[in-house]
Enzyme design. Structure first.
Site, short mmCIF file in Angstrom:
data_model
loop_
_atom_site.label_atom_id
_atom_site.label_comp_id
_atom_site.label_asym_id
_atom_site.label_seq_id
_atom_site.Cartn_x
_atom_site.Cartn_y
_atom_site.Cartn_z
N HIS A 62 -3.06 -2.00 3.30
CA HIS A 62 -1.91 -1.06 3.32
C HIS A 62 -1.76 -0.62 2.02
O HIS A 62 -1.28 0.38 1.69
CB HIS A 62 -1.07 -1.74 4.09
N VAL A 66 -1.01 3.35 1.40
CA VAL A 66 0.30 3.58 1.30
C VAL A 66 0.61 4.04 -0.25
O VAL A 66 0.22 3.22 -1.25
CB VAL A 66 1.37 2.38 1.48
#
Ligand code: HEM
Length: 261
Positions: A62, A66
Site C-alpha cells: 500500500h 498510495v
C-alpha cells in the site's frame, strides 16, 4: 545541442542519486546499524506473532501504491480492529473487485509489468481476508443471485460453510486455502484450479499473459518452480519498493508515526 546534453546529464545524475539513496548501507555513516536494528526488531516481533509478516507485507504494498494524498497509516487493518472497508482513499490502489485489465493498468501506471503483477500478488500465499469482502462472490454474484461461476464447486461449499449468508462479516478467511502461513506456490495452484479467494486473484486466470505466469509458478516440477517464485518475488519487491520513493529533502520523516511533524 549542448543544452540538450546538459539536460541528459542532469537527468542521469538525478537518476544516479536516487539509485544511490536506495542502496543497502545508505545509512552506514549516519546510523551505522540501521538495517541490523530494523531486522532484529522485526525478527523479535515476528517470533511473538508470525502474522505480522502478512500485515507488514500488505502495508508495504500500500505504501508503494498510495501517493501522499492519503496517509499510509489509514490502510484498512480489518483483522486487528474488526472494521473492514472496500473503499480506498486512493483510486490508484488496486481493488479486489478489479478486472485483470484494471489490475494490469494500475500496475503498469507504476512501471510494473504483467509478470511483476502476478509475482507480487503471489504475496496472497500468506495472510487472510474476511467474509464481508468475498460474500458477494458466494451468494450474489450474478443477476439471478448465484455464486461466481469461476469458483470451484467443492471450494464454494467450503467458503459458504465458513461464511454463511447472514453470518459474521469480520470472520477471517485464509487467502491461500492450503497453507496460510507458508510462503509457497500453492496460491498459484489455487488460481489455476478455481480456488482463488479474492475475485481479483481468480481473474489472473482470465488473461493470456497473466495466466502464463500463474501456470509457470504453479508448475508441477517441485522445488525448481518454488525456488523460482522465491527469487522472482524478491526481485519484484525491490522493483516495487523503488516506486516514487521520496529521497533527500522530499517529504518528511515523521517523529510520531500517526502525525505530520
Ligand atoms: C491487484 C492487487 C491486489 C489486490 C486487489 C489486493 C487486495 C487485498 C485484499 C482485499 C486483502 C484482504 C484485506 C482484508 O480482508 O482485510 C488483501 C490482503 C493481503 N494482501 Fe493484497 N492485494 C493486492 C496485491 C497485493 C500485493 C502486491 C501484496 C504484497 C506484495 C499484497 C499483500 C497482501 C497480504 C500479505 C495480505 C494479507 C494481510 C493480512 O493477513 O494481514 N497484496 N489484499
Amino acid at each position: 545541442m549542448e543544452g540538450l546534453w546538459l539536460v541528459v546529464l542532469m537527468i542521469f545524475e538525478m537518476a544516479l542519486s536516487v539509485q544511490s539513496q536506495l542502496r543497502t548501507g545508505f545509512y552506514s555513516t549516519s546510523c551505522l546499524r540501521a538495517e541490523a536494528i530494523v531486522r532484529s526488531t522485526v525478527d523479535s516481533y515476528f517470533t511473538k506473532d508470525p502474522t505480522i509478516a502478512a500485515g507488514l507485507l500488505r502495508l508495504h504494498f500500500h505504501d508503494c501504491f498510495v501517493q501522499s494524498d492519503g496517509p499510509s497509516w489509514s490502510v484498512p487493518t480489518g483483522r486487528r480492529d474488526g472494521r473492514v472497508s472496500l473503499s480506498s482513499q486512493a483510486s490508484n490502489l488496486p481493488s479486489p473487485l478489479d478486472s485483470v485489465a484494471a489490475q494490469k493498468q494500475k500496475f503498469s501506471d507504476k512501471g510494473l509489468d504483467d509478470q511483476d503483477l502476478v509475482t507480487l500478488v503471489g504475496a496472497h500465499t500468506i495472510g487472510q481476508t474476511h467474509c464481508q469482502i468475498i460474500r458477494y462472490r458466494l451468494y450474489n454474484f450474478t443477476a439471478t443471485g448465484n455464486a461466481d461461476p469461476t469458483i470451484n464447486q467443492s471450494f464454494l461449499s467450503q467458503l459458504q460453510a465458513l461464511c454463511p449468508k447472514n453470518g459474521d462479516g469480520t470472520k477471517p478467511v485464509p487467502l491461500d486455502k492450503d497453507s496460510q502461513t507458508d510462503f509457497d506456490t500453492s496460491f498459484f495452484k489455487n488460481v489455476r484450479d478455481g480456488n482463488g479467494v479474492l475475485e481479483s486473484d481468480q481473474r489472473l486466470w482470465d488473461d493470456a499473459a497473466t495466466r502464463h505466469v500463474v501456470k509457470k509458478y504453479a508448475g508441477t516440477i517441485r522445488g525448481l518452480f518454488g525456488l523460482r517464485f522465491d527469487t522472482e518475488f524478491r526481485q519484484a519487491m525491490v522493483k516495487m519498493s523503488s516506486i516514487e520513493v521520496k529521497t533527500g529533502t522530499d517529504g518528511e520523516i515523521r517523529k510520531v508515526c500517526s502525525k505530520f511533524n
